[in-house]
Design an enzyme around this catalytic site. Structure first.
Site, PDB file in Angstrom:
ATOM      1  N   GLU A 152      27.212 -25.544  53.950  1.00 41.13           N
ATOM      2  CA  GLU A 152      26.307 -24.611  53.265  1.00 41.13           C
ATOM      3  C   GLU A 152      27.068 -23.404  52.716  1.00 41.13           C
ATOM      4  O   GLU A 152      26.751 -22.892  51.636  1.00 41.13           O
ATOM      5  CB  GLU A 152      25.213 -24.142  54.233  1.00 41.13           C
ATOM      6  CG  GLU A 152      24.281 -25.259  54.697  1.00 41.13           C
ATOM      7  CD  GLU A 152      24.736 -25.942  55.977  1.00 41.13           C
ATOM      8  OE1 GLU A 152      23.885 -26.447  56.719  1.00 41.13           O
ATOM      9  OE2 GLU A 152      25.981 -25.984  56.250  1.00 41.13           O
ATOM     10  N   LEU A 194      51.359 -46.259  67.134  1.00 38.13           N
ATOM     11  CA  LEU A 194      49.926 -45.921  67.052  1.00 38.13           C
ATOM     12  C   LEU A 194      49.680 -44.641  66.265  1.00 38.13           C
ATOM     13  O   LEU A 194      48.867 -43.803  66.640  1.00 38.13           O
ATOM     14  CB  LEU A 194      49.314 -45.810  68.459  1.00 38.13           C
ATOM     15  CG  LEU A 194      49.427 -47.059  69.349  1.00 38.13           C
ATOM     16  CD1 LEU A 194      48.701 -46.829  70.678  1.00 38.13           C
ATOM     17  CD2 LEU A 194      48.879 -48.295  68.653  1.00 38.13           C
TER      18      LEU A 194
END
Length: 345
Positions: free
Chosen positions: A46, A203
């Protein structure tokens, strides 16, 4: 609202544990401002939306409608409440995609707006807005992380060589890059002992621009060598084990017990550690454990249609699962399954 969702997705991998949120300010069917929550700890959607309004249009703000994919917050967190900003700017109408399940918001944003005389329209494209934040919603509504299981298999359903120690490079280069994108979208990534030992994976998201997930590995008896890439301390890593509970230099040894279901202990630990989502990449035994316990939300299966291994390690077996989507990346077929029994959206 579709534009709100489109904007919000731009922040995938950058705002967790906050939700992805988009906002659009409209005056007489013309968008005069738009924004999205871009970075954890930064301004909310917003705020970016209101700040994006050009000087020539700022007098129109009190005559406009703001569309927001998730209920505006009503509490002070890392930033001030967005409901207060809407009231301060005298925006008369708010259209909300879905309610925020976070206990400090959960209806309070709407109540605050309505108490100030703001008209609120709820649940526009509600399911799409919930899908956008399925990780955030699952974490707060089901009190556990959103769980994605993933594996690559040959055309005849094998995920590894016969001995278990032989690594098979199954997926193609394009799919490998996509997998790194998937990693960037999750808070953590989990592998079992044998996968860590035989594959020595890093990873990380080295093939995709994005944050590295927290690395998780099961090593009940702490037998994995410290020379593995998992233990290079370059990325936060958690080792689930039965021997010690200790934290040292980006490495947490998290103690679990041998006589309690391991998968449930891991899921509970991740909730306590505020890790909202996890990608389980192997091995077969760990993946099957999640499946057998029904503790998964998505399964993503990559099948190399050109590779056949006669005496390899069988892929995990699904008991339930609804095929949600299928796509082709050259030699690889990608299938996405949803678990209808765990849906909280």
């Amino acid at each position: 609202m579709q534009r709100c969702i489109q904007l919000a997705r731009s922040a995938a991998g950058y705002v967790a544990p906050n939700p992805m949120v988009g906002a659009v300010l409209v005056h007489e069917n013309r968008i005069i401002g738009e924004g999205y929550h871009q970075q954890y700890g930064g301004p909310h959607a917003e705020v970016h939306c209101v700040n994006s309004v050009k000087e020539a249009d700022r007098h129109l703000i009190p005559q406009s409608t703001i569309y927001v994919s998730l209920e505006p917050c009503a509490h002070f967190g890392k930033t001030p409440p967005c409901a207060d900003l809407i009231i301060e700017k005298k925006i008369p109408h708010v259209v909300v995609g879905c309610r925020d399940p976070f206990k400090q918001v959960d209806g309070k944003g709407v109540e605050k707006l309505q108490a100030a005389g703001v008209q609120v329209t709820m649940n526009v494209l509600e399911q799409d807005c919930k899908d956008l934040n399925k990780r955030f919603i699952t974490f707060h509504a089901a009190h556990r992380p959103y769980i994605v299981l993933k594996w690559a298999q040959t055309a005849n359903g094998k995920i590894g060589g016969e001995t278990g120690g032989e690594r098979l490079l199954i997926s193609n280069d394009y799919t490998n890059r996509l997998v790194h994108k998937w990693r960037s979208e999750e808070a953590a990534i989990l592998v079992g002992t044998n996968t860590a030992l035989f594959d020595d994976p890093s990873l990380t998201t080295r093939l995709w621009k994005g944050a590295n997930p927290v690395r998780l590995v099961v090593d009940m008896n702490l037998r994995l060598p410290s020379s593995l890439q998992l233990f290079n301390k370059q990325v936060s890593t958690i080792v689930f084990n039965s021997l010690q509970h200790e934290e040292q230099d980006n490495l947490l040894y998290y103690q679990v017990t041998q006589d309690v279901n391991l998968v449930h202990q891991i899921v509970h630990a991740l909730y306590q550690l505020k890790i909202q989502s996890v990608l389980v990449e192997g091995g077969a035994q760990l993946l099957q454990s999640f499946i057998d316990e029904g503790l998964w939300d998505e399964i993503r299966v990559i099948t190399n249609n050109e590779m056949v291994v006669q005496h390899g390690l069988p892929a995990p077996r699904m008991h339930t699962g609804r095929l949600h989507k299928q796509e082709q990346l050259f030699s690889d077929t990608l299938q996405y399954f949803m678990n209808p029994q765990t849906l909280v959206l």
